[in-house]
Scaffold this motif. Structure first.
Motif, PDB file in Angstrom:
ATOM      1  N   ALA A   1       4.087  59.251  11.520  1.00 33.30           N
ATOM      2  CA  ALA A   1       4.126  59.167  12.986  1.00 33.30           C
ATOM      3  C   ALA A   1       3.242  60.267  13.552  1.00 33.30           C
ATOM      4  O   ALA A   1       3.412  61.441  13.198  1.00 33.30           O
ATOM      5  CB  ALA A   1       5.558  59.320  13.495  1.00 33.30           C
TER       6      ALA A   1
ATOM      7  N   HIS B  79       6.133  57.133  18.042  1.00 35.28           N
ATOM      8  CA  HIS B  79       5.817  56.310  16.876  1.00 35.28           C
ATOM      9  C   HIS B  79       6.990  56.184  15.909  1.00 35.28           C
ATOM     10  O   HIS B  79       6.888  55.456  14.917  1.00 35.28           O
ATOM     11  CB  HIS B  79       4.625  56.900  16.114  1.00 35.28           C
ATOM     12  CG  HIS B  79       3.338  56.819  16.858  1.00 35.28           C
ATOM     13  ND1 HIS B  79       2.260  57.626  16.544  1.00 35.28           N
ATOM     14  CD2 HIS B  79       2.945  56.049  17.889  1.00 35.28           C
ATOM     15  CE1 HIS B  79       1.264  57.350  17.368  1.00 35.28           C
ATOM     16  NE2 HIS B  79       1.662  56.397  18.198  1.00 35.28           N
TER      17      HIS B  79
ATOM     18  N   ASN C 241       8.272  52.593  15.251  1.00 32.05           N
ATOM     19  CA  ASN C 241       7.281  51.709  14.631  1.00 32.05           C
ATOM     20  C   ASN C 241       6.192  52.547  13.968  1.00 32.05           C
ATOM     21  O   ASN C 241       5.039  52.549  14.393  1.00 32.05           O
ATOM     22  CB  ASN C 241       6.663  50.773  15.671  1.00 32.05           C
ATOM     23  CG  ASN C 241       7.673  49.790  16.223  1.00 32.05           C
ATOM     24  OD1 ASN C 241       8.187  48.952  15.501  1.00 32.05           O
ATOM     25  ND2 ASN C 241       7.968  49.912  17.504  1.00 32.05           N
ATOM     26  N   PRO C 242       6.542  53.282  12.929  1.00 31.02           N
ATOM     27  CA  PRO C 242       5.563  54.151  12.276  1.00 31.02           C
ATOM     28  C   PRO C 242       4.599  53.364  11.397  1.00 31.02           C
ATOM     29  O   PRO C 242       4.809  52.178  11.125  1.00 31.02           O
ATOM     30  CB  PRO C 242       6.439  55.060  11.409  1.00 31.02           C
ATOM     31  CG  PRO C 242       7.591  54.173  11.041  1.00 31.02           C
ATOM     32  CD  PRO C 242       7.855  53.326  12.272  1.00 31.02           C
TER      33      PRO C 242
ATOM     34  N   PHE D 112      -0.103  51.701  15.004  1.00 33.17           N
ATOM     35  CA  PHE D 112       1.276  52.009  15.319  1.00 33.17           C
ATOM     36  C   PHE D 112       1.839  50.942  16.246  1.00 33.17           C
ATOM     37  O   PHE D 112       1.156  50.444  17.131  1.00 33.17           O
ATOM     38  CB  PHE D 112       1.381  53.393  15.956  1.00 33.17           C
ATOM     39  CG  PHE D 112       0.998  54.484  15.001  1.00 33.17           C
ATOM     40  CD1 PHE D 112       1.894  54.959  14.070  1.00 33.17           C
ATOM     41  CD2 PHE D 112      -0.285  55.004  15.020  1.00 33.17           C
ATOM     42  CE1 PHE D 112       1.525  55.956  13.170  1.00 33.17           C
ATOM     43  CE2 PHE D 112      -0.654  55.997  14.124  1.00 33.17           C
ATOM     44  CZ  PHE D 112       0.249  56.475  13.197  1.00 33.17           C
TER      45      PHE D 112
END
Length: 228
Positions: free
Chosen positions: A66, A71, A74-75, A216
């Motif tokens: 991230a 992030h 949803n890394p 990302f």
């Protein structure tokens, strides 16, 4: 289980068969990663976790990345495994099970010589470090200019097959397609290139940056659920 006698495409199939185990493990580690990102003020945050799949007994590493706090949900996610053949250690990596990339012992040898410049680190730790520092790559089809660069740095025959060139965070790699798999053969650093050659690679590097900005927010789980 992945064994040395498997073809590259058989290894790809083996990873797809592991998809259900991936989903469970990655979901668990993602929650842990989310909590760790919330607690830190230093970015980027990169965390790696090792696990063995329950049914097929394959050992994998999954890495979450991230660049900022937003992030964390949803890394960028990458997972890989290492397998041995007589010529050395290979790594097979994927982000969504649709595209699989195999890194050869020669690739890691060049990574050690040209990027890390460190003879003391073990092959196992070198591979871990590579994937920890890797933020994906942007590839394009090899043309005459790229091919000339490849042959200028590698002891290869004029007819040796190289299909694509790609920009990575720490240099440029060359490889070939073998069925459903992309094979990474070697890597060169930016500093190895002449000024004229750097211009050839500039567009690739710019596109890599643009794609990483978009990367990302694209989570892995839907792909895994489709693959099982």
């Amino acid at each position: 289980m992945i064994v040395p006698s498997m073809t590259y495409e058989e290894i790809h199939i083996e990873m797809i068969r592991d998809a259900k185990d991936f989903l469970i493990k990655i979901f668990t580690y993602h929650k842990q990663f989310d909590r760790e990102v919330l607690k830190t003020s230093r970015f980027p945050v990169i965390r790696s976790y090792d696990f063995v799949t329950k049914e097929r007994k394959n050992k994998y590493n999954v890495t979450f990345k991230a660049k900022k706090r937003s992030h964390r949900r949803n890394p960028a996610i990458t997972f890989y495994t290492v397998f041995d053949r007589p010529e050395g250690k290979y790594a097979v990596c994927t982000a969504d099970l649709k595209s699989v990339f195999i890194y050869t012992p020669h690739f890691f040898k060049r990574y050690r010589e040209r990027i890390l410049k460190d003879d003391t680190i073990s092959n196992k730790n070198l591979i871990k470090l590579f994937f920890r520092n890797d933020w994906g790559f942007r590839a394009t089809t090899v043309d005459k200019n790229f091919e000339e660069v490849y042959h200028s740095f590698e002891d290869s025959t004029p007819n040796e097959k190289v299909c694509f060139v790609a920009a990575l965070a720490n240099g440029y790699c060359f490889g070939e397609y073998q069925g459903t798999v992309s094979v990474l053969k070697t890597i060169i650093s930016e500093e190895m290139l002449f000024e004229k050659q750097k211009k050839i690679f500039k567009t690739l590097q710019n596109t890599l940056h643009e794609e990483n900005v978009e990367r990302f927010g694209k989570i892995l789980y839907p792909y895994l659920s489709m693959s099982g």
